[in-house]
Design a protein around this motif. Structure first.
Motif, PDB file in Angstrom:
ATOM      1  N   LEU A 176       0.866  -1.178   0.000  1.00  0.00           N
ATOM      2  CA  LEU A 176       0.000   0.000   0.000  1.00  0.00           C
ATOM      3  C   LEU A 176       0.897   1.220   0.000  1.00  0.00           C
ATOM      4  CD1 LEU A 176      -2.368  -1.473   2.675  1.00  0.00           C
ATOM      5  CD2 LEU A 176      -3.050  -0.985   0.314  1.00  0.00           C
ATOM      6  N   SER A 177       0.946   1.883  -1.158  1.00  0.00           N
ATOM      7  CA  SER A 177       1.944   2.918  -1.347  1.00  0.00           C
ATOM      8  C   SER A 177       1.302   4.170  -1.918  1.00  0.00           C
ATOM      9  CB  SER A 177       3.036   2.348  -2.264  1.00  0.00           C
ATOM     10  OG  SER A 177       4.039   3.290  -2.492  1.00  0.00           O
ATOM     11  N   GLY A 178       2.111   5.065  -2.432  1.00  0.00           N
ATOM     12  CA  GLY A 178       1.610   6.298  -3.022  1.00  0.00           C
ATOM     13  C   GLY A 178       2.695   6.971  -3.830  1.00  0.00           C
ATOM     14  N   GLY A 179       2.921   8.307  -3.541  1.00  0.00           N
ATOM     15  CA  GLY A 179       2.376   9.175  -2.519  1.00  0.00           C
ATOM     16  C   GLY A 179       2.325   8.567  -1.125  1.00  0.00           C
ATOM     17  N   GLU A 180       1.541   9.245  -0.300  1.00  0.00           N
ATOM     18  CA  GLU A 180       1.371   8.793   1.081  1.00  0.00           C
ATOM     19  C   GLU A 180       0.017   8.092   1.207  1.00  0.00           C
ATOM     20  OE1 GLU A 180       3.177   8.645   4.131  1.00  0.00           O
ATOM     21  OE2 GLU A 180       1.348   7.477   4.329  1.00  0.00           O
ATOM     22  N   PRO A 181       0.028   6.773   1.447  1.00  0.00           N
ATOM     23  CA  PRO A 181      -1.242   6.037   1.532  1.00  0.00           C
ATOM     24  C   PRO A 181      -2.136   6.508   2.682  1.00  0.00           C
ATOM     25  CG  PRO A 181       0.631   4.636   2.126  1.00  0.00           C
ATOM     26  CD  PRO A 181       1.192   5.895   1.557  1.00  0.00           C
ATOM     27  N   LEU A 182      -1.513   7.099   3.731  1.00  0.00           N
ATOM     28  CA  LEU A 182      -2.322   7.555   4.868  1.00  0.00           C
ATOM     29  C   LEU A 182      -3.207   8.752   4.508  1.00  0.00           C
ATOM     30  CD1 LEU A 182       0.345   7.290   7.705  1.00  0.00           C
ATOM     31  CD2 LEU A 182      -1.754   5.928   7.550  1.00  0.00           C
ATOM     32  N   THR A 183      -2.986   9.355   3.343  1.00  0.00           N
ATOM     33  CA  THR A 183      -3.886  10.442   2.930  1.00  0.00           C
ATOM     34  C   THR A 183      -5.281   9.892   2.618  1.00  0.00           C
ATOM     35  OG1 THR A 183      -3.176  10.262   0.629  1.00  0.00           O
ATOM     36  CG2 THR A 183      -2.035  11.897   1.992  1.00  0.00           C
ATOM     37  N   ARG A 184      -5.375   8.568   2.447  1.00  0.00           N
ATOM     38  CA  ARG A 184      -6.695   7.955   2.235  1.00  0.00           C
ATOM     39  C   ARG A 184      -7.316   7.661   3.592  1.00  0.00           C
ATOM     40  NH1 ARG A 184      -8.605   6.399  -3.206  1.00  0.00           N
ATOM     41  NH2 ARG A 184     -10.111   5.296  -1.919  1.00  0.00           N
ATOM     42  N   ARG A 185      -8.456   8.306   3.873  1.00  0.00           N
ATOM     43  CA  ARG A 185      -9.102   8.081   5.172  1.00  0.00           C
ATOM     44  C   ARG A 185      -9.661   6.662   5.263  1.00  0.00           C
ATOM     45  NH1 ARG A 185      -6.703  11.400   8.183  1.00  0.00           N
ATOM     46  NH2 ARG A 185      -8.061  10.579   9.820  1.00  0.00           N
ATOM     47  N   ASP A 186      -9.904   6.055   4.095  1.00  0.00           N
ATOM     48  CA  ASP A 186     -10.519   4.722   4.113  1.00  0.00           C
ATOM     49  C   ASP A 186      -9.473   3.601   4.147  1.00  0.00           C
ATOM     50  OD1 ASP A 186      -9.528   5.101   1.577  1.00  0.00           O
ATOM     51  OD2 ASP A 186     -11.385   4.639   0.522  1.00  0.00           O
ATOM     52  N   LEU A 187      -8.233   3.944   4.494  1.00  0.00           N
ATOM     53  CA  LEU A 187      -7.174   2.936   4.490  1.00  0.00           C
ATOM     54  C   LEU A 187      -7.493   1.693   5.336  1.00  0.00           C
ATOM     55  CD1 LEU A 187      -4.406   2.344   3.264  1.00  0.00           C
ATOM     56  CD2 LEU A 187      -3.357   3.503   5.213  1.00  0.00           C
ATOM     57  N   PRO A 188      -8.045   1.863   6.565  1.00  0.00           N
ATOM     58  CA  PRO A 188      -8.364   0.654   7.351  1.00  0.00           C
ATOM     59  C   PRO A 188      -9.338  -0.280   6.631  1.00  0.00           C
ATOM     60  CG  PRO A 188      -8.436   2.597   8.746  1.00  0.00           C
ATOM     61  CD  PRO A 188      -8.288   3.099   7.337  1.00  0.00           C
ATOM     62  N   GLU A 189     -10.288   0.286   5.905  1.00  0.00           N
ATOM     63  CA  GLU A 189     -11.238  -0.587   5.176  1.00  0.00           C
ATOM     64  C   GLU A 189     -10.510  -1.365   4.079  1.00  0.00           C
ATOM     65  OE1 GLU A 189     -13.200   3.046   5.698  1.00  0.00           O
ATOM     66  OE2 GLU A 189     -12.541   1.877   7.416  1.00  0.00           O
ATOM     67  N   LEU A 190      -9.550  -0.708   3.428  1.00  0.00           N
ATOM     68  CA  LEU A 190      -8.801  -1.394   2.371  1.00  0.00           C
ATOM     69  C   LEU A 190      -7.947  -2.518   2.965  1.00  0.00           C
ATOM     70  CD1 LEU A 190      -7.669   1.605   0.098  1.00  0.00           C
ATOM     71  CD2 LEU A 190      -9.808   0.317   0.102  1.00  0.00           C
ATOM     72  N   VAL A 191      -7.314  -2.239   4.114  1.00  0.00           N
ATOM     73  CA  VAL A 191      -6.498  -3.255   4.784  1.00  0.00           C
ATOM     74  C   VAL A 191      -7.381  -4.426   5.218  1.00  0.00           C
ATOM     75  CG1 VAL A 191      -5.142  -3.739   6.861  1.00  0.00           C
ATOM     76  CG2 VAL A 191      -4.697  -1.658   5.526  1.00  0.00           C
ATOM     77  N   ARG A 192      -8.562  -4.092   5.760  1.00  0.00           N
ATOM     78  CA  ARG A 192      -9.468  -5.150   6.215  1.00  0.00           C
ATOM     79  C   ARG A 192      -9.874  -6.049   5.049  1.00  0.00           C
ATOM     80  NH1 ARG A 192     -11.776  -4.785  10.777  1.00  0.00           N
ATOM     81  NH2 ARG A 192     -11.770  -2.516  10.779  1.00  0.00           N
TER      82      ARG A 192
END
Lengths: 367, 110
Positions: free
Chosen positions: A63-79
């Motif tokens: 999970l990369s970018g740029g900065e992947p943490l700019t996506r607020r939905d990151l936990p849903e993607l990880v899940r």
């Protein structure tokens, strides 16, 4: 080997979730012209990509970018990644990786964090990053270790930090890292623009290599060290991506699918998008993934070379950048008729290093 | 040298997961930045590395289940996995020699 004979499922997916980034590193591999890439897939669309990737055979998700943490939905993607059976690596600057955000990611099933550090001391690290970030990185490392996840510290090496490998290893140990990646800059995207200011001289490369070996001996019981050589100083090319369309694929923020992060630069290479075409069809049947797959496309001297299935002819994007021809043998190879192009670059780096302002010249920061 | 012997107790390092990949019909070891596709026997050996039993116990258990188990081969496999930092030697009093093979060198060129 023909492209068809080379057909096998991919292992890794580099998901460039967003090109937004709080850092401005002059060696960033993101495209210089962001243009259409400001558009980002929705969370739902990303989840579909992850499902398709797993069905296709992908096991590792970066999970990369740029900065992947700019996506607020990151936990849903990880899940979702965990649910479909992917191993997830978060590749982050650490900016924004608070205990709270990390806890949500861990709960969702995140497996590993790779944290970038620009240099071994705050001021120099912040200068390269173009923003105050070193202390936040330190805090992020602490959070990762508190959460019990494995931590990799990743440092991109160049002329301005390659002499601090020993200090970087000390930092990695101090921060509790399990792995340290010392990767010399690859000259694509922003790094290509800044190559003259980034490329180290040969002696400096040798010093950094020796320092990495020393560090591995000194800290080997606590730290795994991976040292990625600067390929311009080699006489055989890197096996770029372990072969075109062979192990990895890249999905950009807007859903474009590429065989490598820089392949978007190759003129005339038709780019497919996950919104229009199933990922499996892109992997197996697209023109872009078959263009340099296997060995049938190879020119001389690769065609008859015993190493053709070891290095796969090197890097297509480097051949394009240095020779204007993506289907040429990577000129890093001493057997390439154009190897002198690389020799000249290295000599220029040598001369620049000897110059008076080698360390202070302005670089173009990534926007 | 990884300094493991029959009395060592091994377990996966943090972040290492053993899975079965339905797509390839193969066991796989997933770990930070890497994947190792492994065969049935290796998966059986790895699955038994929980930090509870010793390498000797493990070989005995395998021997009861399969024909022709070679203790040296099992030890060699486990040593390789310790060197690759996938398995961790639990603190059980076994000697831990200095590890000379940790430097992954120039292989990881991307």
């Amino acid at each position: 080997m023909s492209a068809e004979a080379e057909m096998r499922p991919p292992i890794g997916l580099l998901a460039e979730l967003s090109y937004r980034c709080p850092l401005h590193c002059p060696y960033c591999s993101n495209p210089v012209a962001l243009g259409d890439h400001r558009r980002e897939l929705t969370g739902e669309q990303w989840c579909r990509v992850l499902t398709e990737a797993r069905e296709l055979g992908v096991l590792q998700l970066h999970l990369s970018g740029g900065e992947p943490l700019t996506r607020r939905d990151l936990p849903e993607l990880v899940r979702h990644a965990r649910r479909v059976g992917l191993y997830s690596n978060l590749v982050t600057s650490g900016v924004g990786l608070t205990d709270r955000r990390l806890a949500a990611l861990v709960e969702a099933g995140l497996d590993h964090v790779q944290l970038s550090v620009q240099d071994s001391a705050a001021e120099r690290s912040d200068r390269i990053a173009g923003t105050r970030s070193f202390e936040r990185k330190r805090a992020a490392a602490r959070a990762v270790k508190r959460a019990g996840l494995p931590l990799t510290v990743n440092v991109v090496l160049h002329r301005h930090n390659a002499d601090r490998v020993a200090e970087l290893a000390e930092l990695a140990v101090r921060w509790g890292a399990d792995r340290l990646e010392l990767a010399h800059t690859q000259y694509y995207g922003w790094a290509a623009l800044n190559q003259a200011r980034l490329l180290p001289a040969r002696e400096q490369v040798e010093r950094s290599r020796a320092a990495a070996r020393d560090a591995a001996e000194r800290h080997g019981d606590r730290l795994g060290i991976v040292y990625v050589v600067p390929d311009l100083y080699e006489d055989r090319p890197k096996p770029c991506m372990h072969g075109w369309g062979r192990r990895h694929l890249v999905v950009r923020p807007n859903g474009d699918v590429l065989p490598c992060t820089a392949a978007g630069e190759i003129p005339g290479l038709p780019i497919e998008n996950v919104l229009g075409t199933p990922l499996a069809e892109i992997w197996f049947s697209s023109e872009s993934f078959n263009r340099f797959r296997g060995t049938d496309w190879m020119p001389d001297p690769c065609r008859g070379c015993p190493l053709r299935e070891v290095d796969f002819g090197g890097c297509r994007c480097q051949a394009l950048r240095l020779l204007g021809d993506a289907s040429a043998t990577d000129p890093v190879c001493a057997l390439s008729p154009h190897h002198s192009v690389v020799t000249r670059l290295v000599e220029q780096a040598q001369a620049a290093q000897a110059g008076p302002d080698a360390a202070s010249g302005p670089m173009v920061p990534r926007r | 040298m990884t300094g493991i012997g029959p009395r060592s107790r091994l377990r996966p390092r943090s972040g290492v997961r053993l899975v079965f990949d339905e797509v390839r019909g193969s066991h796989a070891l997933l770990y930070p930045e890497g994947v190792l596709l492994i065969n049935e026997t290796a998966a059986r050996v790895l699955g038994a590395c929980t930090g509870e039993s010793t390498v000797a116990d493990l070989v005995a258990a395998l021997d009861a289940e399969y024909d022709g188990v070679c203790a040296e081969e099992v030890l060699a496999l486990l040593s390789r996995l310790v060197t690759a930092r996938l398995l961790h030697v639990a603190e059980d009093g076994s000697p831990r020699a200095a590890d000379q093979d940790r430097f992954e060198g120039d292989e990881d060129v991307r």
